[in-house]
Motif scaffolding. Structure first.
Motif, PDB file in Angstrom:
ATOM      1  N   VAL A   4       0.840  -1.201   0.000  1.00 54.77           N
ATOM      2  CA  VAL A   4       0.000   0.000   0.000  1.00 54.77           C
ATOM      3  C   VAL A   4       0.875   1.252   0.000  1.00 54.77           C
ATOM      4  N   PHE A   5       0.701   2.087  -1.019  1.00 53.14           N
ATOM      5  CA  PHE A   5       1.369   3.384  -1.080  1.00 53.14           C
ATOM      6  C   PHE A   5       0.410   4.420  -0.484  1.00 53.14           C
ATOM      7  N   ALA A   6       0.786   5.010   0.637  1.00 51.73           N
ATOM      8  CA  ALA A   6      -0.132   5.951   1.287  1.00 51.73           C
ATOM      9  C   ALA A   6       0.611   6.969   2.138  1.00 51.73           C
ATOM     10  N   GLY A   7      -0.095   8.033   2.450  1.00 51.71           N
ATOM     11  CA  GLY A   7       0.368   9.099   3.316  1.00 51.71           C
ATOM     12  C   GLY A   7       0.198  10.415   2.563  1.00 51.71           C
ATOM     13  N   PRO A   8      -0.510  11.323   3.067  1.00 50.01           N
ATOM     14  CA  PRO A   8      -1.047  11.498   4.397  1.00 50.01           C
ATOM     15  C   PRO A   8      -2.496  11.042   4.590  1.00 50.01           C
ATOM     16  N   THR A   9      -3.163  10.588   3.526  1.00 52.68           N
ATOM     17  CA  THR A   9      -4.568  10.202   3.670  1.00 52.68           C
ATOM     18  C   THR A   9      -4.750   9.173   4.773  1.00 52.68           C
ATOM     19  N   PRO A  26       5.650   4.596   1.489  1.00 51.11           N
ATOM     20  CA  PRO A  26       5.353   6.028   1.395  1.00 51.11           C
ATOM     21  C   PRO A  26       4.587   6.336   0.111  1.00 51.11           C
ATOM     22  N   PRO A  27       4.077   7.561  -0.023  1.00 51.99           N
ATOM     23  CA  PRO A  27       3.354   7.931  -1.234  1.00 51.99           C
ATOM     24  C   PRO A  27       4.169   7.596  -2.486  1.00 51.99           C
ATOM     25  N   ALA A  28       3.477   7.164  -3.516  1.00 52.50           N
ATOM     26  CA  ALA A  28       4.145   6.743  -4.747  1.00 52.50           C
ATOM     27  C   ALA A  28       4.643   7.954  -5.528  1.00 52.50           C
ATOM     28  N   LYS A  29       5.713   7.723  -6.251  1.00 54.35           N
ATOM     29  CA  LYS A  29       6.246   8.715  -7.187  1.00 54.35           C
ATOM     30  C   LYS A  29       6.627   7.956  -8.446  1.00 54.35           C
ATOM     31  N   ALA A  30       7.129   8.644  -9.435  1.00 56.66           N
ATOM     32  CA  ALA A  30       7.537   7.987 -10.671  1.00 56.66           C
ATOM     33  C   ALA A  30       8.510   6.859 -10.352  1.00 56.66           C
ATOM     34  N   SER A  31       8.259   5.699 -10.897  1.00 56.84           N
ATOM     35  CA  SER A  31       9.050   4.467 -10.775  1.00 56.84           C
ATOM     36  C   SER A  31       8.800   3.681  -9.503  1.00 56.84           C
ATOM     37  N   ASP A  44       6.286 -11.833  -3.359  1.00 53.40           N
ATOM     38  CA  ASP A  44       4.972 -12.281  -2.899  1.00 53.40           C
ATOM     39  C   ASP A  44       3.882 -11.233  -3.052  1.00 53.40           C
ATOM     40  N   ILE A  45       3.891 -10.482  -4.130  1.00 52.54           N
ATOM     41  CA  ILE A  45       2.902  -9.423  -4.331  1.00 52.54           C
ATOM     42  C   ILE A  45       1.578 -10.056  -4.758  1.00 52.54           C
ATOM     43  N   THR A  46       0.554  -9.877  -3.942  1.00 48.29           N
ATOM     44  CA  THR A  46      -0.783 -10.318  -4.344  1.00 48.29           C
ATOM     45  C   THR A  46      -1.579  -9.155  -4.910  1.00 48.29           C
ATOM     46  N   SER A  47      -1.295  -7.938  -4.436  1.00 50.07           N
ATOM     47  CA  SER A  47      -1.925  -6.754  -5.003  1.00 50.07           C
ATOM     48  C   SER A  47      -1.174  -5.502  -4.562  1.00 50.07           C
ATOM     49  N   ILE A  48      -1.398  -4.446  -5.343  1.00 46.78           N
ATOM     50  CA  ILE A  48      -0.803  -3.139  -5.074  1.00 46.78           C
ATOM     51  C   ILE A  48      -1.945  -2.152  -4.920  1.00 46.78           C
ATOM     52  N   VAL A  49      -1.907  -1.383  -3.848  1.00 51.09           N
ATOM     53  CA  VAL A  49      -2.940  -0.380  -3.599  1.00 51.09           C
ATOM     54  C   VAL A  49      -2.278   0.995  -3.624  1.00 51.09           C
ATOM     55  N   LEU A  50      -2.758   1.828  -4.507  1.00 51.52           N
ATOM     56  CA  LEU A  50      -2.257   3.192  -4.624  1.00 51.52           C
ATOM     57  C   LEU A  50      -3.284   4.127  -4.004  1.00 51.52           C
ATOM     58  N   ILE A  51      -2.898   4.726  -2.898  1.00 49.84           N
ATOM     59  CA  ILE A  51      -3.783   5.697  -2.239  1.00 49.84           C
ATOM     60  C   ILE A  51      -3.253   7.103  -2.497  1.00 49.84           C
ATOM     61  N   ASP A  52      -2.024   7.357  -2.080  1.00 50.48           N
ATOM     62  CA  ASP A  52      -1.444   8.690  -2.221  1.00 50.48           C
ATOM     63  C   ASP A  52      -0.201   8.657  -3.101  1.00 50.48           C
ATOM     64  N   GLY A  53       0.050   9.775  -3.740  1.00 48.32           N
ATOM     65  CA  GLY A  53       1.234   9.913  -4.569  1.00 48.32           C
ATOM     66  C   GLY A  53       1.767  11.329  -4.524  1.00 48.32           C
ATOM     67  N   LEU A  54       3.036  11.450  -4.800  1.00 50.94           N
ATOM     68  CA  LEU A  54       3.679  12.765  -4.850  1.00 50.94           C
ATOM     69  C   LEU A  54       3.470  13.364  -6.226  1.00 50.94           C
ATOM     70  N   TYR A  55       3.393  14.694  -6.304  1.00 55.80           N
ATOM     71  CA  TYR A  55       3.228  15.315  -7.612  1.00 55.80           C
ATOM     72  C   TYR A  55       3.837  16.694  -7.726  1.00 55.80           C
ATOM     73  N   HIS A  56       4.079  17.394  -6.653  1.00 52.37           N
ATOM     74  CA  HIS A  56       4.693  18.716  -6.781  1.00 52.37           C
ATOM     75  C   HIS A  56       6.210  18.640  -6.663  1.00 52.37           C
ATOM     76  N   MET A  82      -4.254  10.426  -5.294  1.00 50.49           N
ATOM     77  CA  MET A  82      -3.636  10.053  -6.572  1.00 50.49           C
ATOM     78  C   MET A  82      -4.160   8.706  -7.060  1.00 50.49           C
ATOM     79  N   GLY A  83      -4.436   7.806  -6.145  1.00 48.93           N
ATOM     80  CA  GLY A  83      -4.951   6.497  -6.520  1.00 48.93           C
ATOM     81  C   GLY A  83      -6.286   6.582  -7.234  1.00 48.93           C
ATOM     82  N   ALA A  84      -7.157   7.454  -6.778  1.00 42.20           N
ATOM     83  CA  ALA A  84      -8.462   7.627  -7.413  1.00 42.20           C
ATOM     84  C   ALA A  84      -8.308   8.229  -8.807  1.00 42.20           C
ATOM     85  N   LEU A  85      -7.397   9.177  -8.941  1.00 43.26           N
ATOM     86  CA  LEU A  85      -7.160   9.775 -10.259  1.00 43.26           C
ATOM     87  C   LEU A  85      -6.667   8.729 -11.250  1.00 43.26           C
TER      88      LEU A  85
END
Length: 95
Positions: A4-9, A26-31, A44-56, A82-85
Motif C-alpha cells: 500500500v502506497f499511502a500518506g497522508p490520507t 510512502p506515497p508513490a512517485k515515478a518508478s 509475494d505481491i498479491t496486489s498493489i494499492v495506490l492511495i497517495d502519490g507525490l506530484y509537486h 492520486m490512486g483515485a485519479l
C-alpha cells in the motif's frame, strides 16, 4: 502480500488496522511501482494499492508503469487521492 502506497490520507497504523499483513510504503512517485515489482526481495505481491502519490516535489506515478504492472499480472487498485485519479484514468485497462 498487499503493498500500500499511502500518506497522508492514511497512516501505517490505520492501514494495518484494516489490513494487518499489508506492507505500508510512502506515497508513490515515478518508478515506485516499477521498483517494487522489479525488486529481487519482493516475490509475494498479491496486489498493489495506490492511495497517495507525490506530484509537486517530484514526478508523479506514471500511467505506463501501472499498465506494465497490470500486464505482468499484478492487480493494482486505486482510491482516495492520486490512486483515485489513476484508477479513473486507467479503468479501461483493468485498474
Amino acid at each position: 502480500m498487499i503493498y500500500v502506497f499511502a500518506g497522508p490520507t492514511l497512516n501505517p497504523k490505520q492501514i494495518l488496522s484494516i489490513l494487518p499483513t499489508a506492507v505500508c510504503l510512502p506515497p508513490a512517485k515515478a518508478s515506485s511501482i516499477l521498483d517494487l515489482i522489479g525488486s529481487p526481495e519482493v516475490k509475494d505481491i498479491t496486489s498493489i494499492v495506490l492511495i497517495d502519490g507525490l506530484y509537486h516535489s517530484t514526478l508523479s506515478i506514471r500511467h505506463k508503469e501501472i499498465i506494465y504492472a497490470l500486464k505482468q499480472g499484478f492487480p493494482v487498485y486505486g482510491c482516495s487521492s492520486m490512486g483515485a485519479l489513476r484508477a479513473s484514468e486507467l479503468s479501461e485497462v483493468g485498474m
